[in-house]
Scaffold this active site. Structure first.
Site, PDB file in Angstrom:
ATOM      1  CG  ASP A   1      11.398  20.330  54.232  1.00 12.85           C
ATOM      2  OD1 ASP A   1      11.229  20.426  53.046  1.00 12.85           O
ATOM      3  OD2 ASP A   1      12.087  19.183  54.623  1.00 12.85           O
TER       4      ASP A   1
ATOM      5  CG  ASP B   1      12.429  17.060  49.543  1.00 16.50           C
ATOM      6  OD1 ASP B   1      12.937  16.067  50.423  1.00 16.50           O
ATOM      7  OD2 ASP B   1      11.913  18.023  49.702  1.00 16.50           O
TER       8      ASP B   1
HETATM    9  C1  DX5 Z   1       9.184  15.901  52.845  1.00 19.34           C
HETATM   10  C2  DX5 Z   1      10.543  16.856  53.162  1.00 19.34           C
HETATM   11  C3  DX5 Z   1      11.666  16.341  53.140  1.00 19.34           C
HETATM   12  C4  DX5 Z   1      11.845  14.917  54.208  1.00 19.34           C
HETATM   13  C5  DX5 Z   1      12.557  14.038  53.231  1.00 19.34           C
HETATM   14  O1  DX5 Z   1       7.804  17.081  52.805  1.00 19.34           O
HETATM   15  O2  DX5 Z   1      10.281  18.115  52.062  1.00 19.34           O
HETATM   16  O3  DX5 Z   1      12.652  16.973  53.272  1.00 19.34           O
HETATM   17  O4  DX5 Z   1      12.094  15.426  55.332  1.00 19.34           O
HETATM   18  O5  DX5 Z   1      13.218  13.137  54.105  1.00 19.34           O
HETATM   19  P1  DX5 Z   1      12.847  11.360  54.136  1.00 19.34           P
HETATM   20  O6  DX5 Z   1      13.868  10.848  53.909  1.00 19.34           O
HETATM   21  O7  DX5 Z   1      12.405  11.136  55.510  1.00 19.34           O
HETATM   22  O8  DX5 Z   1      11.829  11.174  53.267  1.00 19.34           O
HETATM   23 ZN    ZN Z   2      11.713  19.379  51.259  1.00 19.86          ZN
END
Ligand code: DX5
Ligand code: ZN
Length: 222
Positions: free
Chosen positions: A36, A177
């Site tokens: 990310d 995601d």
């Molecule tokens: C949200 C991120 C995700 C997040 C997903 O902006 O892109 O990658 O870390 O993980 P969880 O399971 O915590 O929603």
């Molecule tokens: Zn992400």
């Protein structure tokens, strides 16, 4: 239906145990490392950057899954290390030059994905259906781990799958995601998703080892 794949979200990994984590992912055969990248403008947070991506590339053979949550990504693609086998997701809302950005990713041999925020309608995909290898459907508003899935997400995944199939892109993949718990993963799979970003909901949990989490997610998404 495409093969189910796992893409652990590296922002959720313990930064002091990255070597062991990457080894565990190697043993578990995870298909991608989800990175990310947040710039504090497109989303209200800062996270992982270009050097982090370079370190991952030099310490693990697992392909990168770059989730660019940055303004005007088409001007910054050169800053990132990616190539054949890596996914690069470009948010539809982040650029006035979506086609150009997707084509530039393809030009470097990587897989261009178009990412949609929860409130962004599917019609934005129509002009670039030829240019993408997949669609990243955000099932939470991007920026933070640990949120709840937005209920309309499941219908949206199904609608994207329908749109891709109807336009001769049965080969295009759908990545999800946000709040990919075991329970949600099962529903997302049924709706047509095949790449699962595993964050705090499904993988990085105190009540499960990484190996156990990978196994449970495989079972939920097969
Ligand atoms: C949200 C991120 C995700 C997040 C997903 O902006 O892109 O990658 O870390 O993980 P969880 O399971 O915590 O929603
Ligand atoms: Zn992400």
């Amino acid at each position: 239906m495409q093969t189910a794949k796992l893409s652990p979200s590296m922002m959720c990994a313990d930064p002091f145990a990255l070597r062991e984590t990457l080894e565990e992912f190697g043993r578990g055969g995870v298909e991608y490392l989800h990175v990310d990248v947040m710039d504090g403008v497109f989303v209200p947070n800062f996270t992982l950057g270009t050097d982090y991506c370079r370190h991952l590339k030099s310490h693990s053979p697992i392909p990168l899954d770059l989730h660019l949550m940055i303004d005007a990504p088409e001007r910054k693609l050169d800053w990132f290390p990616f190539g054949a086998g890596d996914i690069v997701s470009i948010h539809v809302e982040s650029t006035r030059h979506l086609q150009k950005a997707l084509a530039a990713v393809r030009e470097r041999g990587a897989l261009p994905f178009a990412a949609l925020n929860p409130a962004t309608p599917l019609c934005f995909l129509e002009p670039v259906l030829e240019d993408l290898a997949g669609v990243l459907v955000m099932t939470v508003n991007p920026g933070f781990a640990g949120q709840k899935m937005i209920p309309a997400s499941l219908g949206k995944i199904a609608a994207v799958r329908q749109m891709l199939d109807d336009s001769g892109r049965k080969d295009a993949e759908i990545e999800v995601d946000g709040n990919v718990s075991l329970e949600n993963a099962r529903k997302m799979r049924q709706a047509g998703a095949n790449i699962f970003v595993a964050g705090t909901a499904g993988l990085f949990r105190k009540d499960r080892t990484l190996a156990g989490g990978i196994e449970a997610l495989r079972e939920a998404t097969k």
